[in-house]
Design an enzyme around this catalytic site. Sequence first.
Site, short mmCIF file in Angstrom:
data_model
loop_
_atom_site.label_atom_id
_atom_site.label_comp_id
_atom_site.label_asym_id
_atom_site.label_seq_id
_atom_site.Cartn_x
_atom_site.Cartn_y
_atom_site.Cartn_z
CG ASN A 1 -0.28 -0.14 2.64
OD1 ASN A 1 0.67 -0.62 2.80
ND2 ASN A 1 -0.90 0.69 3.62
CB CYS B 1 -2.00 -0.12 8.10
SG CYS B 1 -0.89 1.12 8.49
CD GLU C 1 9.69 -1.62 13.37
OE1 GLU C 1 9.82 -0.87 12.52
OE2 GLU C 1 9.66 -3.01 13.28
CD GLU D 1 1.57 -0.55 10.48
OE1 GLU D 1 2.66 0.04 9.89
OE2 GLU D 1 0.29 -0.46 10.18
#
Length: 486
Positions: free
Chosen positions: A155, A288, A467, A254
């Site tokens: 993405n 996301c 992160e 993630e």
Amino acid sequence: MREIKHFINGAYVGSASGRTFADRSPTDNRQIAVVHEAGRDEVDAAVRAARAALAGPWGRLTVAERVERLYAVADGINARFDEFLEAECLDTGKPYSLARHVDIPRGAANFKVFADMVKNVATESFTMATPDGAGALNYALRRPKGVIGVISPWNLPLLLMTWKVGPALACGNTVVVKPSEETPLTTALLGEVMNAAGIPAGVYNVIHGFGPESAGAFLTEHPGVDAITFTGETRTGTAIMKAAAVGVRDVSFELGGKNPAVVFADCDFDAAIEGTLRSAFSNCGQVCLGTERVYVERPLFERFVAALKEGAERLRPGRPDDPQTTLGPLVSQEHRAKVLGYYAKAVEQGATVVTGGEPFVMEGPLAEGCWVKPTIWTGLADDAACVREEIFGPCCHVRPFDSEEEAVRLANDTPYGLAAAVWTGNLGRAHRMAATLDAGIVWINSWFLRDLRTPFGGSKQSGIGREGGVHSLEFYTELKNVCVKL
Ligand SMILES: O=C(O)C(=O)/C=C/C=C/O
């Protein structure tokens, strides 16, 4: 026709098997590249090159020298900005106007922000008493973790790959990257920039292919990989975690989300509409951190839905390089079929389709692209598929609520916990909501404002680890304590 080879030990190499696959543009479905598919041999060669590089010049660089080279990588991306822009938009179909302001600049900035972090980060030290009275000194040292396996998504291909490669290299590791088979171009192009920036051969390696029974599986199963970082679907994360368990390798994930936006009647209405339009439809809903569930305080509900509908219907699909384009396609025919399946299911489950709910019928070559209409639903039950499951398309469900407590219950009623947005003029309520929402990132009266020093990641089934800034040190370094008797 572009030919995309693996990038191993500083050189572009083809697959020994000769196996390749097609890379197609989602804008018009035409083939844009022939991509080599890595077998176990190519993956093994990449991991061995990464291991060797750790013991080579890269492993002997000072922090200052590493920082200098990472700045040169960022400058190298910016010097070839238009090439990266064209490649990224060819692969994803996203509008130039989006990639010009987000994907490419952040793709470069991710190297600088982590170079700055390692230049300035301290470690700890403690003095202690000892029975003989002489005392002892403890101090901590950080060392690179080693060879990092990086599996990056389709993405935001460049941005999300350098979000991992940047800190990995800044901490002195080497990497083997497997980009999505849907979007290999910018990850491949970065190899040229790495060579030009003086990053030694073997530090940055790229192998192409798919997940199961292909490059992705071969990489995560390879015993020479010390840790694995992945962004993508929760289901894939589970499979990677099983592979990482062999050899007890660390993971940083993630994963998926079903992010809520909570809109109170006392919000700045225009800001809430603008922010929710972006969070629901930007990048064709393929973000996301994007919003797929919107909860609006009842007095504002009808007005909010009407304004969101109007904004969604203003979005214009088209070629990435057309300045009028404000909506790209989905990334692939397969993903388009998945999203259209949810469009159909919403209607089956009783949704009111406020707008959209069908493909975009495009003219000429674009007719073959992966186009769907931005879609807004109301009226679904809280347990409906489109309210529970991540769709990852340009769609959202809007539901009214009557109290702060109800809003929190509804927003938290999900197995995910990645991001949330809260729109309110009430300061106390804003902070209460931020404290109670199950999310790794909560935006108040904003969305996708990103300070790269902050912790980034999800809770529950949205991921493992954080992160960003010094938080990346936890995953990309091993911390050791040294105790010296004085
Ligand atoms: O902004 C970032 O650093 C980031 O990771 C964005 C993630 C978007 C995921 O789809």
